[in-house]
Design a protein around this motif. Sequence first.
Motif, short mmCIF file in Angstrom:
data_model
loop_
_atom_site.label_atom_id
_atom_site.label_comp_id
_atom_site.label_asym_id
_atom_site.label_seq_id
_atom_site.Cartn_x
_atom_site.Cartn_y
_atom_site.Cartn_z
N ASP A 14 0.82 -1.21 0.00
CA ASP A 14 0.00 0.00 0.00
C ASP A 14 0.86 1.26 0.00
N ASP A 15 2.00 1.19 0.65
CA ASP A 15 2.92 2.32 0.63
C ASP A 15 4.22 1.86 -0.04
N TRP A 16 5.23 2.68 -0.02
CA TRP A 16 6.48 2.31 -0.68
C TRP A 16 7.31 1.43 0.24
N SER A 17 6.95 0.16 0.29
CA SER A 17 7.68 -0.82 1.08
C SER A 17 8.98 -1.19 0.38
N LEU A 18 9.80 -1.95 1.07
CA LEU A 18 11.07 -2.38 0.48
C LEU A 18 10.82 -3.24 -0.75
N ALA A 19 9.83 -4.11 -0.71
CA ALA A 19 9.53 -4.97 -1.85
C ALA A 19 9.15 -4.14 -3.08
N ARG A 20 8.35 -3.13 -2.87
CA ARG A 20 7.92 -2.28 -3.98
C ARG A 20 9.10 -1.49 -4.56
N LEU A 21 9.95 -0.96 -3.68
CA LEU A 21 11.13 -0.23 -4.14
C LEU A 21 12.10 -1.13 -4.89
N LEU A 22 12.31 -2.35 -4.38
CA LEU A 22 13.21 -3.28 -5.06
C LEU A 22 12.65 -3.73 -6.41
N THR A 23 11.33 -3.83 -6.51
CA THR A 23 10.72 -4.15 -7.79
C THR A 23 10.99 -3.05 -8.81
#
Length: 131
Positions: free
Chosen positions: A6-15
């Motif tokens: 939902d927010d800019w998590s580490l998984a989303r940033l790494l993607t």
Amino acid sequence: MLLGWDDWSLARLLTLILGIGYVMLWLQVTVWHWRGKFHKWQMWIPVIALPIFGIVATFLALFTTEWLGLLHTLLSAVAIIAGIYGGLLHISAIKQRTGGFKMENVMSGPPFVLPFTIASFGVIQLLLLWY
């Protein structure tokens, strides 16, 4: 899938970073395969697939939807299979050079680690998507 996105998590940033990484790899692979004059049809696989992987990963990071997550899951599996296949082709090409699998041929022949890097990107993406 996509838990905590939902927010800019580490998984989303790494993607997002891996999406950009796919595009950077595409640029380099295209130059090397162009230099090789695409003498085998398999050389077109990463040239066509890597920008698709990169664009879908970037869109998934920016616009988190379930269908993009499923599409990227499928593409990550394709990246793993294509990377392993490409790595085996590169190793086979090195073995066919004069002298076989020697240090000189490893250094001047096709970079056998690069396709396995693409496969590892796919594994990392699957972990980011599903865990």
